[in-house]
Scaffold this active site. Structure first.
Site, PDB file in Angstrom:
ATOM      1  CE  LYS A 103      -4.497   0.871   0.272  1.00 27.32           C
ATOM      2  NZ  LYS A 103      -5.614  -0.048  -0.002  1.00 27.32           N
ATOM      3  N   GLY A 216     -18.750   7.757  -3.084  1.00 29.05           N
ATOM      4  CA  GLY A 216     -17.665   7.922  -4.069  1.00 29.05           C
ATOM      5  C   GLY A 216     -17.708   6.785  -5.067  1.00 29.05           C
ATOM      6  CB  SER A 345      -6.097  -4.434  -9.739  1.00 24.64           C
ATOM      7  OG  SER A 345      -6.419  -3.078  -9.588  1.00 24.64           O
TER       8      SER A 345
HETATM    9  N1  GLU Z   1      -7.280   0.195  -3.246  1.00 28.76           N
HETATM   10  C1  GLU Z   1      -8.018  -0.995  -3.539  1.00 28.76           C
HETATM   11  C2  GLU Z   1      -8.084  -1.896  -2.323  1.00 28.76           C
HETATM   12  O1  GLU Z   1      -7.951  -1.462  -1.215  1.00 28.76           O
HETATM   13  C3  GLU Z   1      -7.522  -1.700  -4.799  1.00 28.76           C
HETATM   14  C4  GLU Z   1      -6.117  -2.137  -4.807  1.00 28.76           C
HETATM   15  C5  GLU Z   1      -5.618  -2.622  -6.144  1.00 28.76           C
HETATM   16  O2  GLU Z   1      -6.395  -2.632  -7.084  1.00 28.76           O
HETATM   17  O3  GLU Z   1      -4.452  -2.994  -6.221  1.00 28.76           O
HETATM   18  O4  GLU Z   1      -8.351  -3.067  -2.435  1.00 28.76           O
END
Ligand code: GLU
Length: 406
Positions: A103, A216, A345
């Site tokens: 992250k 959102g 993703s």
């Molecule tokens: N930010 C999103 C999550 O918390 C997606 C992360 C991603 O697609 O790598 O799962």
């Protein structure tokens, strides 16, 4: 504010008490592989220099490259990013995709930046971290307040710096920059598939009254998808306001109202309430789709929903989890409920590496069985171990990570 990393570790301790994974493995998981803090100097539009603090935490890559979004928020700090990176490792394992957990973030209120400043800041984040990123090393994506456009700047900067030819180092890109069809809806839709797979097993009616916190990308899409599938969305909120209408909101009109007035407030026919009141409304399903720590010891006893679907990361603290469990409120945990986002993703990364572009139908047809499989496996794990779904999810994830690490 509770330390989200302590909450994440409290969850890990809890699962270690339910199933024996061996002390060494648990100790290993108590630390990220690395946590990196960077400073990003940016020239502001007025000519002055501002230095922003940024982060990337690479938690665990047993299953594949580190994977996870980048958050822009004034409250973002290293402990939050560490917790989110840990949850990404669990989430990718739950979703059964060949990705690890990571992250990133920047402490900033992006609403206070001009577009040019935002672009320079985003490119600056990549410049500081380009060495550790890459399609087979670490693959970032959007998170709170980061958009496909920001991913386009970032992947452009990365390709310029490294000469890398595929766009696979970033996901959540616009379609024209190699993004996947369906990535925008993926988190909300994945959450719906999970809910639909577990609905009857957790005792919810065929048609549910749904309350959604957050309007959102995630909350807004979820609201539309639930309504489209015959459920009644009775309340929604954004960061400033919340509205309720017992016989259901017309979401198209709500969206227009928000666009025109900049807020949900005073939507015709609905009652204005606070975000706190929204969480405590009686309903079949409460969907927190905004931030962590919104259901805590302080309000858990006042929650009147029959079940909670966590589309945000970490919205329920470990103490509140226990209270909800005792009250018989079923919680479908974040690491399962919002894993549709990272799953698509992964599809995007896969398409980029194979130089393919799948249709939206292909994407959703692949997503649905994966979400159903994860939901049912977690339900079984929870039942076998006489625990709640979050622990079921952690058990499944730790089994998969441990097997790879051995
Ligand atoms: N930010 C999103 C999550 O918390 C997606 C992360 C991603 O697609 O790598 O799962």
């Amino acid at each position: 504010m509770q330390n989200p990393f302590q909450n994440a570790m409290a969850q890990l301790d809890k699962v270690a008490k339910i199933k024996n994974f061996g002390e060494e493995f648990i100790t290993h998981l108590r630390q990220p592989d690395r946590d990196i803090r960077i400073s990003i100097p940016i020239q502001m539009d007025n000519g002055s220099l501002n230095i922003f603090e940024g982060y990337r935490v690479e938690y665990n890559n047993a299953l594949g490259p580190y994977k996870g979004g980048i958050r822009y928020h004034p409250d973002t700090e290293i402990n939050e990013v560490k917790a989110l990176a840990f949850w990404m490792a669990i989430k990718c394992a739950v979703a059964n995709i060949p990705m690890g957990g990571g992250k990133g973030g920047i402490t900033v209120d992006p609403k206070k930046l001009s577009k040019g400043e935002l672009e320079r800041l985003s490119r600056g984040w990549v410049r500081r971290l380009s060495d550790i990123l890459g399609p087979h090393k670490d693959v970032p994506a959007p998170d709170v307040n980061t958009t496909p456009e920001i991913m386009a700047w970032m992947v452009d900067e990365y390709m310029k710096l490294t000469g890398e030819k595929t766009g696979a180092t970033f996901t959540g890109k616009p379609i024209e920059n190699g993004g996947s069809e369906g990535r925008g809806e993926a988190t909300g839709l994945g959450g719906f598939y999970v809910f639909d797979s577990l609905r009857a097993q957790i005792g919810l009616p065929e048609k549910c009254k749904v309350v959604i916190q957050g309007f959102g990308n995630v909350g807004g899409n979820a609201a539309r998808i639930f309504a489209k599938n015959g459920h009644t969305v009775i309340a929604v909120s954004d960061s400033k306001s919340a509205i309720v209408k017992e016989d259901g909101l017309d979401l198209k009109k709500v969206e227009t109202h928000k666009k025109e007035t900049g807020s949900l407030k005073d939507f015709p026919g609905a009652k204005n309430i606070t975000n706190e009141e929204l969480l405590e409304l009686p309903s079949d399903l409460l969907v927190p789709a905004a931030f962590e720590n919104v259901i805590t010891e302080a309000n858990a006893n006042s929650i009147k929903a029959k079940a909670v679907l966590e589309l945000a990361n970490g919205p329920i603290t470990p103490e509140a989890d226990e209270i909800l469990f005792k009250k018989g409120i079923r919680v479908i945990p974040d690491v399962l409920a919002n894993s549709g986002g990272v799953t698509v993703s992964y599809f995007e990364w896969d398409q980029n590496l194979k130089n393919e572009h799948w249709t939206e139908k292909q994407v959703f047809d692949k997503l649905k069985p994966m979400m159903e499989d994860a939901s049912q496996k977690i339900f079984e794990r929870a039942k076998e171990n006489k625990t709640y779904l979050r622990m079921g999810a952690f058990i499944l994830a730790l089994e998969r990570i441990k097997e790879k690490m051995l």
